[in-house]
Design an enzyme around this catalytic site. Sequence first.
Site, PDB file in Angstrom:
ATOM      1  N   LYS A 157       0.822  -1.219   0.000  1.00 17.09           N
ATOM      2  CA  LYS A 157       0.000   0.000   0.000  1.00 17.09           C
ATOM      3  C   LYS A 157       0.854   1.267   0.000  1.00 17.09           C
ATOM      4  O   LYS A 157       0.397   2.330  -0.421  1.00 17.09           O
ATOM      5  CB  LYS A 157      -0.982  -0.026   1.159  1.00 17.09           C
ATOM      6  CG  LYS A 157      -2.057  -1.088   0.948  1.00 17.09           C
ATOM      7  CD  LYS A 157      -3.112  -1.094   2.013  1.00 17.09           C
ATOM      8  CE  LYS A 157      -4.251  -2.027   1.647  1.00 17.09           C
ATOM      9  NZ  LYS A 157      -3.881  -3.463   1.815  1.00 17.09           N
TER      10      LYS A 157
HETATM   11  C1  LIG Z   1      -4.513  -4.554   1.218  1.00 15.97           C
HETATM   12  C2  LIG Z   1      -3.738  -5.816   1.123  1.00 15.97           C
HETATM   13  C3  LIG Z   1      -4.106  -6.845   0.216  1.00 15.97           C
HETATM   14  C4  LIG Z   1      -5.328  -6.764  -0.669  1.00 15.97           C
HETATM   15  O1  LIG Z   1      -5.184  -5.812  -1.703  1.00 15.97           O
HETATM   16  P1  LIG Z   1      -6.461  -5.238  -2.448  1.00 15.97           P
HETATM   17  O2  LIG Z   1      -5.982  -4.123  -3.312  1.00 15.97           O
HETATM   18  O3  LIG Z   1      -7.394  -4.760  -1.357  1.00 15.97           O
HETATM   19  O4  LIG Z   1      -7.062  -6.358  -3.247  1.00 15.97           O
HETATM   20  C5  LIG Z   1      -3.292  -7.980   0.160  1.00 15.97           C
HETATM   21  N1  LIG Z   1      -2.207  -8.118   0.955  1.00 15.97           N
HETATM   22  C6  LIG Z   1      -1.838  -7.160   1.835  1.00 15.97           C
HETATM   23  C7  LIG Z   1      -0.637  -7.386   2.690  1.00 15.97           C
HETATM   24  C8  LIG Z   1      -2.580  -5.974   1.954  1.00 15.97           C
HETATM   25  O5  LIG Z   1      -2.202  -5.035   2.840  1.00 15.97           O
END
Ligand SMILES: *Cc1c(COP(=O)(O)O)cnc(C)c1O
Length: 461
Positions: A110
């Site tokens: 993120k």
């Molecule tokens: C947010 C997240 C996901 C999922 O990603 P999306 O874009 O919501 O599909 C997967 N793995 C981790 C570690 C995350 O923080």
Amino acid sequence: MRYISTRGGINPIPFKDAVMMGLASDGGLLLPQSYPSVTREQLESWRGLSYPELAFEVISRFVDDIPDDDLKSLIIRSYATFTHPDVTPLVKYDGVYILELFHGVTLAFKDVALQFLGNLFEYILAERKQTLNIIGATSGDTGSAAIHGVRGKKGISIFILHPHGKTSAVQAMQMTSVTDANVHNIAVRGTFDDCQDMVKELFGDLDFKEKYSLGAVNSINWARVLAQVVYYFYAWLRVTDQTEAPVHFSVPTGNFGDIFAGYVAKRMGLPVDKLLLATNENNILTRFINASDYSLGGVVSTVSPSMDIQIASNFERYLFHLFAENSDRVKEAFAELKEHGRISCSLAEMAQVRKDFCSASVDQAATLQTIRNFYAETGYLLDPHTAVGVKAALDLLPPDSARVCLATAHPAKFSETVEQSLGFQVPVPESVKELYGKPTRCELMDADIDKIREFFVANVG
Ligand SMILES: *Cc1c(COP(=O)(O)O)cnc(C)c1O
């Protein structure tokens, strides 16, 4: 380039307005009117570019209201915070490529989007002489990445609610150790849903929202998806440096943001063979793709908590394209969901879905087993989210193809689970060691909307 809503209720708006709007004002999600296409020749000419240079090439095709030099500088600053020179390095173990997206400040993918979004917000707010108060609820990953994306930024305050004692220890420290004056952590005596409900209630009060210029950072902001499109191009270039085999991506999925970015890259002309959507037990999207069954169930807690989601907010973006950009069909689908708890698609639509994606659901036992097996065979540590994607790729994608698995978090971020699986302590990276003993600032509060509102008003910038 102009942006429109999946619900068809707004006039096309430029990029900067789309960033500031977040969720479309008609309740839909924003998308570009068309996707710029990238030719094979252009792609080849990008081979020698660094990550920030490539990011500029991809992102600038969607942005025509920020001068190139300013956009370049925003991008360079955003990725200078990553600790690896390649930003998102690609490694290869046992016939699987791992795209490491976790070299940002909070050790999860993120950061790739939220470092960029934080700088973008600051830039647009300064230009417009406006301020923004971000309020959000988090189960751990989004909140910490958002806080680090906007800490110390002019014109922005951020209030993040997390359920007290229910995030991982590292996640909590990553949030509460940020003591910048514009960052407000609230630990709520309650669940993630309590936090989410209170945030929704604050946003639902339109006078309050207007008066305090409330903004959100959840994954519905178009700029987040856009920043993530870049690493699909980057990974494809690095893989095809090494092989001519067809390239597939396996994506551990929660809110459908990450995999939608892959879909956008493909629509732009990136030669991607399959997009594999990997879920944990919260498998509504897998049921949809494999069995045409999009019906809501309850959310269950798993060892990959950032994927414990039933309603994937970005899925609406894909539905808009699946329904041939027909907003009435999108509205009809969501009306059906609200009334009957499901969305139904035609046979022709389902055939298209299966052209766009394949999918597998991986349960907790298989996730833990995959962490163990992969470590035994390669010495490489997978975090539980990444392990879901790796297991799906090993099961579904041909071994003689180039299988790229997105590594969405560093194993140390979910060390409790990795240690449970392997039976020994995982090495702690420097950035996590530094967290211990740092001063923290956090308000512990009851799940009481009036108290939360009072706190917000007293601390707002
Ligand atoms: C947010 C997240 C996901 C999922 O990603 P999306 O874009 O919501 O599909 C997967 N793995 C981790 C570690 C995350 O923080």
